[in-house]
Design a protein around this motif. Structure first.
Motif, PDB file in Angstrom:
ATOM      1  N   TYR A 262       0.831  -1.195   0.000  1.00 32.89           N
ATOM      2  CA  TYR A 262       0.000   0.000   0.000  1.00 32.89           C
ATOM      3  C   TYR A 262       0.869   1.249   0.000  1.00 32.89           C
ATOM      4  N   ASN A 263       0.328   2.294  -0.615  1.00 30.26           N
ATOM      5  CA  ASN A 263       0.860   3.646  -0.467  1.00 30.26           C
ATOM      6  C   ASN A 263      -0.261   4.450   0.163  1.00 30.26           C
ATOM      7  N   GLY A 264      -0.224   4.593   1.488  1.00 31.38           N
ATOM      8  CA  GLY A 264      -1.358   5.177   2.198  1.00 31.38           C
ATOM      9  C   GLY A 264      -2.514   4.208   2.158  1.00 31.38           C
ATOM     10  N   SER A 265      -3.660   4.630   1.639  1.00 31.23           N
ATOM     11  CA  SER A 265      -4.824   3.748   1.524  1.00 31.23           C
ATOM     12  C   SER A 265      -4.968   3.176   0.118  1.00 31.23           C
ATOM     13  N   THR A 266      -4.000   3.460  -0.760  1.00 28.28           N
ATOM     14  CA  THR A 266      -4.069   3.012  -2.151  1.00 28.28           C
ATOM     15  C   THR A 266      -3.208   1.777  -2.371  1.00 28.28           C
ATOM     16  N   VAL A 267      -3.786   0.752  -3.022  1.00 29.76           N
ATOM     17  CA  VAL A 267      -3.002  -0.420  -3.383  1.00 29.76           C
ATOM     18  C   VAL A 267      -1.986  -0.015  -4.438  1.00 29.76           C
ATOM     19  N   GLU A 268      -0.722  -0.162  -4.091  1.00 32.16           N
ATOM     20  CA  GLU A 268       0.356   0.264  -4.992  1.00 32.16           C
ATOM     21  C   GLU A 268       0.879  -0.870  -5.845  1.00 32.16           C
ATOM     22  N   GLN A 269       0.892  -2.068  -5.281  1.00 31.92           N
ATOM     23  CA  GLN A 269       1.521  -3.178  -5.992  1.00 31.92           C
ATOM     24  C   GLN A 269       1.000  -4.504  -5.470  1.00 31.92           C
ATOM     25  N   ILE A 270       0.793  -5.463  -6.382  1.00 26.38           N
ATOM     26  CA  ILE A 270       0.443  -6.833  -6.018  1.00 26.38           C
ATOM     27  C   ILE A 270       1.390  -7.755  -6.777  1.00 26.38           C
ATOM     28  N   VAL A 271       2.147  -8.548  -6.033  1.00 22.29           N
ATOM     29  CA  VAL A 271       3.094  -9.486  -6.641  1.00 22.29           C
ATOM     30  C   VAL A 271       2.657 -10.900  -6.286  1.00 22.29           C
ATOM     31  N   ASN A 272       2.339 -11.685  -7.291  1.00 22.81           N
ATOM     32  CA  ASN A 272       1.851 -13.051  -7.098  1.00 22.81           C
ATOM     33  C   ASN A 272       2.842 -14.016  -7.720  1.00 22.81           C
ATOM     34  N   THR A 273       3.441 -14.868  -6.880  1.00 29.21           N
ATOM     35  CA  THR A 273       4.449 -15.834  -7.311  1.00 29.21           C
ATOM     36  C   THR A 273       3.866 -17.232  -7.176  1.00 29.21           C
ATOM     37  N   PHE A 274       3.867 -18.019  -8.262  1.00 27.85           N
ATOM     38  CA  PHE A 274       3.240 -19.338  -8.178  1.00 27.85           C
ATOM     39  C   PHE A 274       3.775 -20.273  -9.251  1.00 27.85           C
ATOM     40  N   GLN A 275       3.508 -21.553  -9.051  1.00 29.82           N
ATOM     41  CA  GLN A 275       3.845 -22.577 -10.037  1.00 29.82           C
ATOM     42  C   GLN A 275       2.684 -23.549 -10.135  1.00 29.82           C
ATOM     43  N   ILE A 276       2.261 -23.821 -11.361  1.00 26.56           N
ATOM     44  CA  ILE A 276       1.062 -24.608 -11.604  1.00 26.56           C
ATOM     45  C   ILE A 276       1.394 -26.090 -11.697  1.00 26.56           C
ATOM     46  N   GLY A 277       0.826 -26.880 -10.799  1.00 28.76           N
ATOM     47  CA  GLY A 277       0.945 -28.328 -10.872  1.00 28.76           C
ATOM     48  C   GLY A 277       2.345 -28.807 -11.187  1.00 28.76           C
ATOM     49  N   ALA A 278       2.440 -29.680 -12.205  1.00 30.11           N
ATOM     50  CA  ALA A 278       3.727 -30.261 -12.577  1.00 30.11           C
ATOM     51  C   ALA A 278       4.439 -29.469 -13.669  1.00 30.11           C
ATOM     52  N   MET A 279       3.931 -28.307 -14.000  1.00 26.97           N
ATOM     53  CA  MET A 279       4.589 -27.507 -15.034  1.00 26.97           C
ATOM     54  C   MET A 279       6.001 -27.130 -14.567  1.00 26.97           C
ATOM     55  N   PRO A 280       6.968 -27.094 -15.492  1.00 27.20           N
ATOM     56  CA  PRO A 280       8.368 -26.975 -15.082  1.00 27.20           C
ATOM     57  C   PRO A 280       8.842 -25.568 -14.754  1.00 27.20           C
ATOM     58  N   PHE A 281       7.976 -24.559 -14.890  1.00 28.99           N
ATOM     59  CA  PHE A 281       8.454 -23.196 -14.682  1.00 28.99           C
ATOM     60  C   PHE A 281       7.555 -22.448 -13.702  1.00 28.99           C
ATOM     61  N   GLY A 282       8.164 -21.513 -12.989  1.00 24.42           N
ATOM     62  CA  GLY A 282       7.419 -20.656 -12.091  1.00 24.42           C
ATOM     63  C   GLY A 282       6.951 -19.402 -12.792  1.00 24.42           C
ATOM     64  N   ILE A 283       5.952 -18.745 -12.212  1.00 24.90           N
ATOM     65  CA  ILE A 283       5.374 -17.536 -12.798  1.00 24.90           C
ATOM     66  C   ILE A 283       5.347 -16.441 -11.738  1.00 24.90           C
ATOM     67  N   VAL A 284       5.712 -15.240 -12.125  1.00 23.71           N
ATOM     68  CA  VAL A 284       5.596 -14.080 -11.247  1.00 23.71           C
ATOM     69  C   VAL A 284       4.754 -13.030 -11.965  1.00 23.71           C
ATOM     70  N   SER A 285       3.603 -12.729 -11.389  1.00 20.14           N
ATOM     71  CA  SER A 285       2.687 -11.736 -11.955  1.00 20.14           C
ATOM     72  C   SER A 285       2.774 -10.474 -11.107  1.00 20.14           C
ATOM     73  N   THR A 286       3.058  -9.343 -11.752  1.00 23.14           N
ATOM     74  CA  THR A 286       3.246  -8.087 -11.023  1.00 23.14           C
ATOM     75  C   THR A 286       2.242  -7.052 -11.490  1.00 23.14           C
ATOM     76  N   PHE A 287       1.444  -6.584 -10.550  1.00 27.16           N
ATOM     77  CA  PHE A 287       0.445  -5.552 -10.815  1.00 27.16           C
ATOM     78  C   PHE A 287       0.921  -4.248 -10.199  1.00 27.16           C
TER      79      PHE A 287
END
Length: 334
Positions: A262-287
């Protein structure tokens, strides 16, 4: 002088309140419904509040299912006053509303409505006692929800630390609340698409991560959701053919976590790090602001480094046979 100061404080409070209450606000939380000796509970109901002016607003209650189904209805012109500490107070009042059921109009007669909207913790509490149509017994509906903030913007998605793709418009829903005096967040990760990836056009389904708590070391609200039992729908389509279309779990041996800053009451950033099932690579989604505190997410696009990668984004050697990607272009290596 004291009177002028009081008026200024009142004016400032009114301005702050109007700024916070522009448009319809949605609050999500647990509810109970009581009719005679029957008590029913719902872990998640959505209530909407629209502020008409500084003294009245419209409250929309959700569909209620019990011995019979009561459709969603709106209480128009519910009156309120500003209490202390930025708490909007709905004094006990009567109300009426109407709903249309299979072409027939039914009246809802409310004998009591009380509640509060606490702008300090973004909670909305309401108790409504009413009769539905010709039902002989009154119903008591209680709900306490917390404001759900929809935040929209672009995301950047990095796959396997090598490939970066963008979506210019996604909307996250963030719900902030208190549980045992601990401030928490629930985050609805939205459905979004990524076009022209190494796997084709992708669709990532939505899911909700609950119970993020503030982590000072990370500078935001954080949760490791590896063992939360979450699933989401994932699709991949290449040249008009779907190669993947199913519900998937998250890999329990890999990082699966989300961070909201947060920056004050405002959402500044959302970082979601995950890996799906048996897939060989990880994913990082940055908002949001991708430059703050996440060095390494937008590493140089390694698919332009002259090296060979397979379709999963993994580095391969000269003895590899099949489709390879070099500098972003596909080749068949025999």
């Amino acid at each position: 002088m004291k009177k002028i100061f009081t008026l200024l404080v009142a004016a400032f409070s009114a301005t702050t309140m109007m700024a916070q209450m522009q448009g319809a606000k949605k609050f999500v939380g647990a509810s109970t419904m009581q009719v005679s000796n029957v008590n029913l509970s719902n872990a998640s109901d959505t209530v909407s509040f629209v502020m008409n002016d500084m003294t009245s607003g419209d409250i929309t209650l959700p569909e209620m299912k019990g011995m019979l189904t009561i459709p969603s209805f709106t209480i128009k012109g519910a009156t309120f006053s500003m209490g202390s500490n930025h708490v909007v107070e709905f004094a006990n009042q009567q109300f009426t509303s109407t709903v249309n059921v299979n072409g027939a109009e039914k009246t809802i007669t409310g004998t009591s409505l009380t509640g509060t909207y606490n702008m300090a913790d973004n909670s909305f509490s309401l108790t409504a006692v009413f009769k539905y149509g010709a039902m002989p017994m009154p119903m008591t509906y209680n709900v306490k929800g917390y404001y759900v903030n929809g935040v929209s913007g672009a995301i950047s998605v990095n796959v396997g630390g090598m490939f970066t793709y963008d979506n210019s418009s996604v909307t996250y829903s963030v719900r902030k609340y208190k549980e045992a005096n601990v401030e928490k967040l629930d985050v609805e990760v939205p459905y979004y698409t990524l076009d022209n990836t190494i796997m084709g056009n992708l669709g990532l389904g939505k899911y909700v991560v609950k119970g993020l708590v503030y982590d000072e070391s990370k500078g935001g609200f954080y949760r490791d959701y590896t063992n939360d039992g979450l699933t989401f729908h994932f699709t991949a389509e290449k040249e008009g053919t779907k190669t993947m279309d199913a519900d998937y779990t998250f890999n329990s041996e890999k990082p699966n976590n989300i961070l909201v800053k947060y920056n004050g009451s405002t959402v500044e950033q959302i970082v979601n790090t995950f890996q799906i099932g048996a897939m060989p690579f990880g994913i990082v989604s940055t908002f949001g602001n991708s430059a703050t505190g996440i060095n390494g997410v937008h590493v140089a696009n390694k698919h332009n480094d002259g090296k060979m990668y397979n379709l999963a984004g993994q580095r391969v050697g000269n003895d590899y046979k099949g489709i390879v990607i070099v500098n972003g272009k596909k080749y068949i290596k025999k």
